[in-house]
Design a protein around this motif. Structure first.
Motif, PDB file in Angstrom:
ATOM      1  N   ASP A  87       1.350  17.656   1.567  1.00 35.54           N
ATOM      2  CA  ASP A  87       1.909  18.656   0.655  1.00 35.54           C
ATOM      3  C   ASP A  87       1.508  18.272  -0.763  1.00 35.54           C
ATOM      4  OD1 ASP A  87       3.338  20.674  -0.503  1.00 35.54           O
ATOM      5  OD2 ASP A  87       5.317  19.773  -0.181  1.00 35.54           O
ATOM      6  N   PRO A  88       0.257  18.555  -1.157  1.00 33.21           N
ATOM      7  CA  PRO A  88      -0.286  18.029  -2.417  1.00 33.21           C
ATOM      8  C   PRO A  88       0.354  18.569  -3.691  1.00 33.21           C
ATOM      9  CG  PRO A  88      -1.849  19.532  -1.368  1.00 33.21           C
ATOM     10  CD  PRO A  88      -0.756  19.293  -0.375  1.00 33.21           C
ATOM     11  N   VAL A  89       1.314  19.474  -3.571  1.00 27.98           N
ATOM     12  CA  VAL A  89       2.021  19.905  -4.783  1.00 27.98           C
ATOM     13  C   VAL A  89       3.122  18.906  -5.154  1.00 27.98           C
ATOM     14  CG1 VAL A  89       1.560  22.312  -4.274  1.00 27.98           C
ATOM     15  CG2 VAL A  89       3.760  21.335  -3.613  1.00 27.98           C
ATOM     16  N   TYR A 119       0.843  -1.198   0.000  1.00 24.08           N
ATOM     17  CA  TYR A 119       0.000   0.000   0.000  1.00 24.08           C
ATOM     18  C   TYR A 119       0.876   1.246   0.000  1.00 24.08           C
ATOM     19  CZ  TYR A 119      -3.555   3.364   1.446  1.00 24.08           C
ATOM     20  OH  TYR A 119      -4.388   4.441   1.505  1.00 24.08           O
ATOM     21  N   LEU A 120       0.496   2.225  -0.803  1.00 20.57           N
ATOM     22  CA  LEU A 120       1.236   3.477  -0.878  1.00 20.57           C
ATOM     23  C   LEU A 120       0.348   4.611  -0.380  1.00 20.57           C
ATOM     24  CD1 LEU A 120       2.854   3.054  -4.430  1.00 20.57           C
ATOM     25  CD2 LEU A 120       3.877   2.568  -2.193  1.00 20.57           C
ATOM     26  N   ASP A 121       0.864   5.384   0.574  1.00 21.00           N
ATOM     27  CA  ASP A 121       0.118   6.520   1.101  1.00 21.00           C
ATOM     28  C   ASP A 121       0.077   7.645   0.072  1.00 21.00           C
ATOM     29  OD1 ASP A 121      -0.607   5.687   3.774  1.00 21.00           O
ATOM     30  OD2 ASP A 121       1.541   5.749   4.243  1.00 21.00           O
ATOM     31  N   GLY A 122      -0.984   8.425   0.112  1.00 23.57           N
ATOM     32  CA  GLY A 122      -1.123   9.561  -0.783  1.00 23.57           C
ATOM     33  C   GLY A 122      -2.554   9.707  -1.266  1.00 23.57           C
ATOM     34  N   ASP A 123      -2.798  10.775  -1.989  1.00 23.23           N
ATOM     35  CA  ASP A 123      -4.131  11.062  -2.504  1.00 23.23           C
ATOM     36  C   ASP A 123      -4.090  11.200  -4.020  1.00 23.23           C
ATOM     37  OD1 ASP A 123      -5.233  11.269   0.114  1.00 23.23           O
ATOM     38  OD2 ASP A 123      -4.456  13.326   0.259  1.00 23.23           O
ATOM     39  N   SER A 124      -5.188  10.847  -4.672  1.00 22.02           N
ATOM     40  CA  SER A 124      -5.328  11.115  -6.099  1.00 22.02           C
ATOM     41  C   SER A 124      -5.577  12.608  -6.280  1.00 22.02           C
ATOM     42  CB  SER A 124      -6.491  10.319  -6.686  1.00 22.02           C
ATOM     43  OG  SER A 124      -6.257   8.927  -6.571  1.00 22.02           O
ATOM     44  N   PRO A 125      -4.889  13.256  -7.224  1.00 20.53           N
ATOM     45  CA  PRO A 125      -5.102  14.691  -7.405  1.00 20.53           C
ATOM     46  C   PRO A 125      -6.491  14.982  -7.952  1.00 20.53           C
ATOM     47  CG  PRO A 125      -3.702  13.832  -9.143  1.00 20.53           C
ATOM     48  CD  PRO A 125      -3.895  12.712  -8.163  1.00 20.53           C
ATOM     49  N   MET A 126      -7.020  16.140  -7.611  1.00 20.13           N
ATOM     50  CA  MET A 126      -8.294  16.566  -8.170  1.00 20.13           C
ATOM     51  C   MET A 126      -8.136  16.784  -9.668  1.00 20.13           C
ATOM     52  SD  MET A 126     -10.249  16.603  -5.533  1.00 20.13           S
ATOM     53  CE  MET A 126     -11.680  17.548  -6.056  1.00 20.13           C
ATOM     54  N   GLU A 127      -9.205  16.517 -10.433  1.00 23.94           N
ATOM     55  CA  GLU A 127      -9.133  16.525 -11.892  1.00 23.94           C
ATOM     56  C   GLU A 127      -8.596  17.836 -12.451  1.00 23.94           C
ATOM     57  OE1 GLU A 127     -12.024  15.794 -15.792  1.00 23.94           O
ATOM     58  OE2 GLU A 127     -12.780  15.483 -13.759  1.00 23.94           O
ATOM     59  N   GLU A 128      -9.057  18.973 -11.931  1.00 26.86           N
ATOM     60  CA  GLU A 128      -8.641  20.270 -12.464  1.00 26.86           C
ATOM     61  C   GLU A 128      -7.492  20.896 -11.677  1.00 26.86           C
ATOM     62  OE1 GLU A 128      -9.408  21.803 -15.230  1.00 26.86           O
ATOM     63  OE2 GLU A 128     -10.712  20.143 -15.807  1.00 26.86           O
ATOM     64  N   GLU A 129      -7.006  20.210 -10.652  1.00 32.12           N
ATOM     65  CA  GLU A 129      -5.901  20.730  -9.859  1.00 32.12           C
ATOM     66  C   GLU A 129      -4.609  20.638 -10.667  1.00 32.12           C
ATOM     67  OE1 GLU A 129      -3.575  22.424  -7.494  1.00 32.12           O
ATOM     68  OE2 GLU A 129      -5.648  22.260  -6.817  1.00 32.12           O
ATOM     69  N   GLY A 130      -3.789  21.681 -10.634  1.00 28.58           N
ATOM     70  CA  GLY A 130      -2.558  21.656 -11.423  1.00 28.58           C
ATOM     71  C   GLY A 130      -1.307  21.979 -10.653  1.00 28.58           C
ATOM     72  N   SER A 131      -1.418  22.168  -9.335  1.00 24.27           N
ATOM     73  CA  SER A 131      -0.256  22.592  -8.563  1.00 24.27           C
ATOM     74  C   SER A 131       0.844  21.538  -8.508  1.00 24.27           C
ATOM     75  CB  SER A 131      -0.686  22.962  -7.133  1.00 24.27           C
ATOM     76  OG  SER A 131      -1.253  21.838  -6.467  1.00 24.27           O
ATOM     77  N   TYR A 132       0.517  20.294  -8.807  1.00 21.46           N
ATOM     78  CA  TYR A 132       1.502  19.210  -8.730  1.00 21.46           C
ATOM     79  C   TYR A 132       2.250  19.003 -10.046  1.00 21.46           C
ATOM     80  CZ  TYR A 132      -1.852  16.552 -11.485  1.00 21.46           C
ATOM     81  OH  TYR A 132      -2.686  16.142 -12.491  1.00 21.46           O
TER      82      TYR A 132
END
Length: 336
Positions: free
Chosen positions: A212-214, A97-110
């Protein structure tokens, strides 16, 4: 599924929770009082060789010190990375298992971090030898990869669409014209640099840091990893950025991060526009094949046809801008 986990991976036995989404596989989160894992069922093929190649690459990547994580297969009690299940013969495997979140569809900061991760991955994959022959062919071998989608079959489907698709004549014609254009120019691509590539990097196949979602924390789903054009990796990603909010900034951020690690040749940069189109046609043929072989109902291909034809319009309008941005970021990176 719980019985499969308890027999093949007894120490990971726990409750299963199905994950939504995904076109090609079924995924479950496996949880018990001490740890978590991810169970994957390969739904679209029963080819052990494809999975063995993917797992060989992941096992080597798992031994590298990287700025991001990749899914590493967990061995069964018999030392394998997969098991064949039930009468249908599908394969299942368990990943850490890998920790983390799926980015939001329109999010671009990453996107800048994504560009860096893509560049690092490309650099590392160029030095990996899994010791196996890949089953998946390069993108430019369309006619080998999709034997059900001959020129004759595609012409009939697109020019004389059956009843479920008669409202999409214009869209199908647009896709067929692009398909014919691509087929006529594929031979010119074989001389570009080749190496291992992920082949399907996009927002749905990565995780960002929850705190830190970026920052991209993991790259996922290496099922289609194969030897292909090095430049196909960024082309796949760039082809999916047009048409979104703040597309220019997202493209620039990605190219800036990627260019810190990979220097493309002029010939590779010049091929980007054609390769982005190739990506869209490859996806189209993928869903046509699934429809023709009975994997999907017609609604899936109907939806994909509308989306991909709209993507072609976006590509036609925005490709020149992508090339200018990429050339600029590649040039800036060389001067650093």
């Amino acid at each position: 599924m719980e019985a499969i986990v308890s027999q093949a991976w007894p120490e990971w036995s726990g409750t299963l929770r199905k994950r939504s989404g995904g076109w090609n596989n079924t995924t479950y989160f496996v949880e018990n009082s001490e740890k978590r894992a991810v169970l994957r069922i390969y739904d679209t093929h029963k080819d052990r060789n494809k999975i063995e190649f993917e797992h060989a690459v992941l096992q080597q990547l798992g031994q590298r010190v990287l700025r991001f994580k990749v899914p590493v297969p967990i061995l069964t009690t018999t030392g394998e990375t997969m098991v064949q299940i039930g009468e249908n013969g599908k394969f299942a495997c368990l990943f850490q298992y890998l920790d983390g979140d799926s980015p939001m569809e329109e999010e671009g900061s990453y996107l800048e971090s994504f560009g860096e991760a893509t560049g690092i991955l490309s650099e590392v994959l160029s030095a990996i030898d899994p010791g196996l022959t890949p089953v998946y062919r390069p993108y430019y071998e369309l006619q080998t990869s999709y034997p059900l989608c001959s020129v004759e079959v595609m012409r009939e489907l697109c020019m004389n669409p059956p009843e479920p698709f008669t409202d999409l004549r214009d869209e199908l014609m647009m896709l067929f014209n692009a398909y014919e254009d691509i087929i006529g120019s594929l031979n010119e691509l074989e001389g570009l640099p080749h190496q291992l590539v992920h082949g399907d990097l996009n927002a749905s196949n990565l995780l960002v840091n929850s705190e830190d979602p970026v920052q991209v924390s993991s790259l996922l789903d290496f099922e289609f990893c194969t030897y292909d054009l090095r430049v196909m990796e960024p082309a796949v990603i760039l082809s999916g950025l047009l048409g979104h909010a703040e597309a220019e900034k997202k493209i620039r951020d990605f190219c800036r991060g990627f260019s810190r690690y990979i220097r493309l040749t002029p010939a590779e940069i010049n091929a980007i526009s054609e390769l982005m189109m190739l990506r869209k046609i490859d996806v189209f043929l993928h869903f046509v094949s699934r429809y023709l072989e009975g994997t999907d109902e017609y609604q899936i291909l109907h939806e994909q046809t509308k989306r991909l034809s709209a993507d072609l319009i976006q590509l036609s309008a925005g490709t020149a801008e992508i090339l200018v941005i990429l050339q600029g970021e590649q040039g800036s990176a060389r001067r650093l």
